[in-house]
Design a protein around this motif. Structure first.
Motif, PDB file in Angstrom:
ATOM      1  N   ARG A  58       1.531 -49.971  -7.392  1.00  0.00           N
ATOM      2  CA  ARG A  58       2.892 -50.510  -7.500  1.00  0.00           C
ATOM      3  C   ARG A  58       3.132 -51.057  -8.900  1.00  0.00           C
ATOM      4  N   TYR A  59       4.388 -51.357  -9.186  1.00  0.00           N
ATOM      5  CA  TYR A  59       4.731 -51.947 -10.486  1.00  0.00           C
ATOM      6  C   TYR A  59       3.897 -53.183 -10.756  1.00  0.00           C
ATOM      7  N   SER A  60       3.369 -53.282 -11.973  1.00  0.00           N
ATOM      8  CA  SER A  60       2.560 -54.424 -12.383  1.00  0.00           C
ATOM      9  C   SER A  60       3.163 -55.068 -13.616  1.00  0.00           C
ATOM     10  N   ALA A  61       3.629 -56.299 -13.467  1.00  0.00           N
ATOM     11  CA  ALA A  61       4.133 -57.036 -14.625  1.00  0.00           C
ATOM     12  C   ALA A  61       3.022 -57.259 -15.641  1.00  0.00           C
ATOM     13  N   THR A  62       1.824 -57.548 -15.145  1.00  0.00           N
ATOM     14  CA  THR A  62       0.701 -57.828 -16.043  1.00  0.00           C
ATOM     15  C   THR A  62       0.416 -56.650 -16.962  1.00  0.00           C
ATOM     16  N   ASP A  63       0.269 -55.465 -16.380  1.00  0.00           N
ATOM     17  CA  ASP A  63      -0.042 -54.280 -17.184  1.00  0.00           C
ATOM     18  C   ASP A  63       1.123 -53.898 -18.089  1.00  0.00           C
ATOM     19  N   THR A  64       2.339 -54.019 -17.576  1.00  0.00           N
ATOM     20  CA  THR A  64       3.514 -53.644 -18.362  1.00  0.00           C
ATOM     21  C   THR A  64       3.672 -54.535 -19.593  1.00  0.00           C
ATOM     22  N   ARG A  80       4.620 -49.969 -15.997  1.00  0.00           N
ATOM     23  CA  ARG A  80       3.286 -49.483 -15.662  1.00  0.00           C
ATOM     24  C   ARG A  80       2.859 -49.982 -14.287  1.00  0.00           C
ATOM     25  N   SER A  81       1.976 -49.224 -13.666  1.00  0.00           N
ATOM     26  CA  SER A  81       1.534 -49.532 -12.315  1.00  0.00           C
ATOM     27  C   SER A  81       0.307 -50.431 -12.323  1.00  0.00           C
ATOM     28  N   SER A  82      -0.092 -50.862 -11.137  1.00  0.00           N
ATOM     29  CA  SER A  82      -1.284 -51.690 -10.982  1.00  0.00           C
ATOM     30  C   SER A  82      -2.553 -50.926 -11.337  1.00  0.00           C
ATOM     31  N   ARG A  83      -2.447 -49.621 -11.543  1.00  0.00           N
ATOM     32  CA  ARG A  83      -3.565 -48.815 -12.045  1.00  0.00           C
ATOM     33  C   ARG A  83      -3.346 -48.440 -13.507  1.00  0.00           C
ATOM     34  N   ASN A  84      -2.415 -49.149 -14.137  1.00  0.00           N
ATOM     35  CA  ASN A  84      -2.073 -48.986 -15.556  1.00  0.00           C
ATOM     36  C   ASN A  84      -1.608 -47.567 -15.876  1.00  0.00           C
ATOM     37  N   ARG A  85      -0.901 -46.965 -14.938  1.00  0.00           N
ATOM     38  CA  ARG A  85      -0.314 -45.645 -15.183  1.00  0.00           C
ATOM     39  C   ARG A  85       1.185 -45.807 -15.408  1.00  0.00           C
ATOM     40  N   PRO A  86       1.792 -44.983 -16.273  1.00  0.00           N
ATOM     41  CA  PRO A  86       3.244 -45.041 -16.470  1.00  0.00           C
ATOM     42  C   PRO A  86       3.983 -44.654 -15.193  1.00  0.00           C
ATOM     43  N   MET A  87       4.932 -45.487 -14.778  1.00  0.00           N
ATOM     44  CA  MET A  87       5.720 -45.221 -13.571  1.00  0.00           C
ATOM     45  C   MET A  87       7.132 -44.762 -13.918  1.00  0.00           C
ATOM     46  N   LEU A  88       7.800 -45.513 -14.777  1.00  0.00           N
ATOM     47  CA  LEU A  88       9.175 -45.218 -15.162  1.00  0.00           C
ATOM     48  C   LEU A  88       9.382 -45.649 -16.606  1.00  0.00           C
ATOM     49  N   GLU A  89      10.365 -45.025 -17.248  1.00  0.00           N
ATOM     50  CA  GLU A  89      10.769 -45.430 -18.590  1.00  0.00           C
ATOM     51  C   GLU A  89      12.240 -45.830 -18.573  1.00  0.00           C
ATOM     52  N   ILE A  90      12.554 -46.973 -19.184  1.00  0.00           N
ATOM     53  CA  ILE A  90      13.951 -47.365 -19.333  1.00  0.00           C
ATOM     54  C   ILE A  90      14.549 -46.534 -20.464  1.00  0.00           C
ATOM     55  N   VAL A  91      15.466 -45.653 -20.119  1.00  0.00           N
ATOM     56  CA  VAL A  91      16.011 -44.711 -21.103  1.00  0.00           C
ATOM     57  C   VAL A  91      17.403 -45.106 -21.590  1.00  0.00           C
ATOM     58  N   ALA A  92      18.061 -46.006 -20.885  1.00  0.00           N
ATOM     59  CA  ALA A  92      19.373 -46.514 -21.319  1.00  0.00           C
ATOM     60  C   ALA A  92      19.528 -47.933 -20.792  1.00  0.00           C
ATOM     61  N   ASP A  93      20.196 -48.770 -21.588  1.00  0.00           N
ATOM     62  CA  ASP A  93      20.371 -50.170 -21.208  1.00  0.00           C
ATOM     63  C   ASP A  93      21.537 -50.749 -21.998  1.00  0.00           C
ATOM     64  N   ASP A 144       2.570 -55.153   0.728  1.00  0.00           N
ATOM     65  CA  ASP A 144       2.944 -54.379  -0.453  1.00  0.00           C
ATOM     66  C   ASP A 144       3.862 -55.138  -1.405  1.00  0.00           C
ATOM     67  N   ILE A 145       4.397 -56.254  -0.978  1.00  0.00           N
ATOM     68  CA  ILE A 145       5.324 -57.005  -1.824  1.00  0.00           C
ATOM     69  C   ILE A 145       4.544 -57.729  -2.917  1.00  0.00           C
ATOM     70  N   GLY A 146       4.853 -57.397  -4.171  1.00  0.00           N
ATOM     71  CA  GLY A 146       4.148 -58.006  -5.301  1.00  0.00           C
ATOM     72  C   GLY A 146       5.092 -58.310  -6.440  1.00  0.00           C
ATOM     73  N   HIS A 147       4.703 -57.929  -7.660  1.00  0.00           N
ATOM     74  CA  HIS A 147       5.540 -58.186  -8.835  1.00  0.00           C
ATOM     75  C   HIS A 147       6.881 -57.482  -8.709  1.00  0.00           C
ATOM     76  N   ASN A 148       7.926 -58.149  -9.163  1.00  0.00           N
ATOM     77  CA  ASN A 148       9.250 -57.513  -9.174  1.00  0.00           C
ATOM     78  C   ASN A 148       9.907 -57.701 -10.543  1.00  0.00           C
ATOM     79  N   ILE A 149      10.906 -56.880 -10.784  1.00  0.00           N
ATOM     80  CA  ILE A 149      11.746 -57.008 -11.983  1.00  0.00           C
ATOM     81  C   ILE A 149      13.090 -57.571 -11.552  1.00  0.00           C
ATOM     82  N   ASN A 150      13.611 -58.520 -12.330  1.00  0.00           N
ATOM     83  CA  ASN A 150      14.947 -59.056 -12.089  1.00  0.00           C
ATOM     84  C   ASN A 150      15.902 -58.423 -13.097  1.00  0.00           C
ATOM     85  N   PHE A 151      16.428 -57.260 -12.755  1.00  0.00           N
ATOM     86  CA  PHE A 151      17.364 -56.613 -13.667  1.00  0.00           C
ATOM     87  C   PHE A 151      18.617 -57.462 -13.807  1.00  0.00           C
TER      88      PHE A 151
END
Length: 213
Positions: A58-64, A80-93, A144-151
């Motif tokens: 799942r998404y990991s604030a620590t790794d990201t 980045r995920s809890s296995r330090n793999r890329p999950m998503l990229e922010i492409v526009a903001d 499964d509930i862990g780190h979250n992003i507050n967009f």
């Protein structure tokens, strides 16, 4: 970093309006792009990401944050995920930055931060639990509930290293757009919080759009 999108809303293959205090749960496949749109401004979208193949990843604030060397997220950030793999990229903001430290509201935090009488007020954790209960087909569980992003949420880091909840820096029509780098599940709580200024004390709807390319 402010970056406009080239994608047109009328070309999205799905569009979902999420009322204030409600949730969104869906799958976004690798190569698809997700947009979260702040319809009326200063709303907070508390968001969790999971690998669609294994929710233990799942998404990991620590790794990201370690990999990008920045406590805020914006265009160019790789989630980045809890296995330090890329999950998503922010492409526009078009908002500018997003919080990944402040966590999500819950009955416990409402009690500690505000007052015992606030304990039973609706919270983001309630919305996530409801989503999991109503959609067992996604295979998500309480564990499964862990780190979250507050967009769209504005949580500055103080000089002393603490966190404060301040007025939002978003506005009507602002959005953040993410391209999936693996198949992911997206769980959003459109925050119902009434006790801090993250959404101007007035929760409002958001819209979720998904494009195939």
């Amino acid at each position: 970093m402010l970056t406009e999108s080239v994608r047109r809303p009328d070309e999205a293959h799905s569009r979902t309006t999420v009322p204030a205090g409600d949730y969104y749960l869906g799958r976004v496949n690798a190569g698809q792009t997700l947009r979260i749109l702040d319809i009326e401004g200063n709303q907070a979208a508390d968001t969790l990401f999971f690998s669609a193949d294994d929710s233990a990843e799942r998404y990991s604030a620590t790794d990201t944050l370690r990999e990008q060397g920045n406590v805020y997220l914006s265009a160019g950030s790789i989630l980045r995920s809890s296995r330090n793999r890329p999950m998503l990229e922010i492409v526009a903001d078009t908002c500018g930055r997003h919080d990944t430290l402040g966590g999500a509201c819950a009955s416990e935090s409402n009690t500690v931060r505000y007052d015992l009488e606030k304990r039973c007020m609706h919270s983001c954790r309630d919305s996530w639990m409801l989503a999991i209960a109503e959609h067992p087909e996604f295979g998500l569980h309480k564990r499964d509930i862990g780190h979250n992003i507050n967009f769209f949420m504005n949580v500055p880091v103080t000089a002393a290293g603490g966190l404060t909840f301040e007025d939002g820096i978003s506005a009507p029509g602002k959005y953040v757009e993410l391209t999936a780098l693996m198949d992911v599940l997206v769980l959003i709580s459109n925050c119902p919080q009434l006790n801090n200024p993250c959404n101007g004390f007035n929760p409002t709807p958001v819209e979720v759009l998904v494009w195939d390319h």
